[in-house]
Design a protein around this motif. Structure first.
Motif, PDB file in Angstrom:
ATOM      1  N   CYS A 165      70.203  52.081  76.599  1.00  0.00           N
ATOM      2  CA  CYS A 165      69.108  51.654  77.469  1.00  0.00           C
ATOM      3  C   CYS A 165      67.808  52.295  76.985  1.00  0.00           C
ATOM      4  O   CYS A 165      67.730  53.513  76.817  1.00  0.00           O
ATOM      5  CB  CYS A 165      69.391  52.051  78.911  1.00  0.00           C
ATOM      6  N   PHE A 182      68.254  49.175  82.937  1.00  0.00           N
ATOM      7  CA  PHE A 182      69.590  49.117  83.537  1.00  0.00           C
ATOM      8  C   PHE A 182      69.494  49.590  84.976  1.00  0.00           C
ATOM      9  O   PHE A 182      68.919  50.644  85.260  1.00  0.00           O
ATOM     10  CB  PHE A 182      70.565  50.007  82.768  1.00  0.00           C
ATOM     11  N   PRO A 234      67.857  54.759  82.963  1.00  0.00           N
ATOM     12  CA  PRO A 234      68.750  53.971  83.812  1.00  0.00           C
ATOM     13  C   PRO A 234      68.632  54.418  85.268  1.00  0.00           C
ATOM     14  O   PRO A 234      68.434  55.596  85.560  1.00  0.00           O
ATOM     15  CB  PRO A 234      70.144  54.282  83.251  1.00  0.00           C
TER      16      PRO A 234
END
Length: 368
Positions: free
Chosen positions: A149, A135, A153
């Protein structure tokens, strides 16, 4: 005379052969048709028989004040593009390869499992639910994201970012996670890396613990998308809802670990339900492969008990928090999983070290 006869016979024979050849060519399936068919029929290859992909089927562009989406099975692992949309509700109820979201304003977006990356660029005032391997945001402002995720991230040149734990269910979602190669137990939603921090400021934070998913991304209103049977109840979420990096309520944690087998996922979900039902909190989860040398680092004196189990596949580890978490977890495991080999922290004193040993190892394995 004989010579004359034989000379006349040759043209007659040639004529007869020509007549026979002409009849064969005129007859159904004759040699002439076979030759013509052979010339006209090109060889067929498997890649020629694949369905042609129209990029328009995998793009939402230039929309305003619309509700649009794709039903399960309609994206089927292709990449998707969302761009230049304003005041839209967008739902991708399927797994995809990658998704880019560019120049979107005041949109509400649901993205089903993405095998690769989800990249938001130049977006603002959007509310999203996202599951992906990677992400990233760049030049974004005020995004609120319920996230699953698998890796850390990343935000870059982005401000006013808020994150919460993914919580969503519909019947096809579990298989879509599998098709995207994502584990429901690997979710680093709160471990954000800011590439461009500003001294004295914080570009990101966490959504309130009691945030209601439907207040951010409502259920679809169009008749077509209503066919997807959705639940945003945390207890039904495909992804276990974890506290992440929120402050723990207790100084007592407990590590529980299931080893690979036919019911590993079901057993882990059952223990989560039992522990939450008794008032304990799920901090984090992880699914990762371990080797014999890793066992000595994580299990220390107990390593010999578990080495043979590691050869069967990845382990699923769960960290619980709350006063009495160790005793409570031991009691549930003894009562509910008596026939299953499960690692549980031995005491409150050792539990903290168990958690640190395992998650330090897991983060190194996953390149965190």
């Amino acid at each position: 005379m004989g010579c004359c006869f034989s000379r006349r016979g040759k043209p007659a024979q040639d004529g007869q052969q020509q007549k026979q050849q002409q009849q064969q060519q005129e007859a159904p399936g004759g040699a002439g048709q076979d030759e013509a068919a052979g010339e006209e029929k090109a060889p067929q290859y498997s890649w020629d028989q694949r369905a042609k992909i129209d990029p328009k089927d995998y793009t939402f562009s230039g929309l305003k004040d619309e509700t649009v989406g794709r039903l399960p099975g309609k994206v089927a692992g292709q990449q998707f593009i969302i761009q230049d949309c304003e005041n839209c509700k967008i739902y991708i109820f399927d797994n995809s390869a990658t998704i880019t979201i560019d120049d979107c304003v005041n949109c509400q977006i649901f993205l089903g499992p993405v095998k690769g990356s989800v990249f938001f660029r130049d977006c603002k005032d959007c509310k999203c639910i996202v599951a992906c391997q990677q992400f990233r945001t760049r030049d974004c402002r005020k995004l609120e994201v319920f996230l699953c995720c698998a890796t850390q991230p990343v935000i870059e040149s982005s401000t006013g970012m808020k994150f919460g734990c993914f919580q969503y269910y519909y019947p096809e979602l579990a298989l879509q996670f599998k098709d995207a190669g994502l584990s429901i137990f690997n979710n680093t939603w709160s471990n954000i890396h800011d590439f461009t921090p500003v001294s004295g400021e914080n570009n990101w934070g966490l959504l309130p613990e009691n945030a209601v998913v439907q207040d951010y991304v409502p259920l679809p209103s169009s008749e077509e998308l209503k066919a997807v049977r959705i639940s945003t109840d945390a207890t039904r979420s495909i992804i276990p809802v974890t506290r992440g990096q929120r402050q723990k309520n207790s100084d007592e944690s407990c590590l529980a670990m299931f080893f690979a087998g036919d019911y590993t996922t079901a057993n882990a979900r059952k223990l989560i339900d039992e522990m939450i039902g008794k008032g304990f909190q799920l901090v984090q989860t992880k699914e990762v492969s371990m080797k014999a040398e890793d066992a000595h680092r994580v299990f220390q004196q107990c390593a010999s008990e578990f080495i043979s189990l590691l050869e069967k596949g990845p382990v699923v580890a769960l960290e619980f928090n709350g006063d009495g978490a160790v005793e409570g977890c031991q009691s549930i495991v003894n009562d509910v999983f008596s026939g299953t080999k499960v690692f549980v922290s031995e005491s409150k004193a050792s539990a903290s070290q168990d958690v640190d040993n395992f998650y330090n190892f897991a983060d190194m394995q996953m390149g965190m």
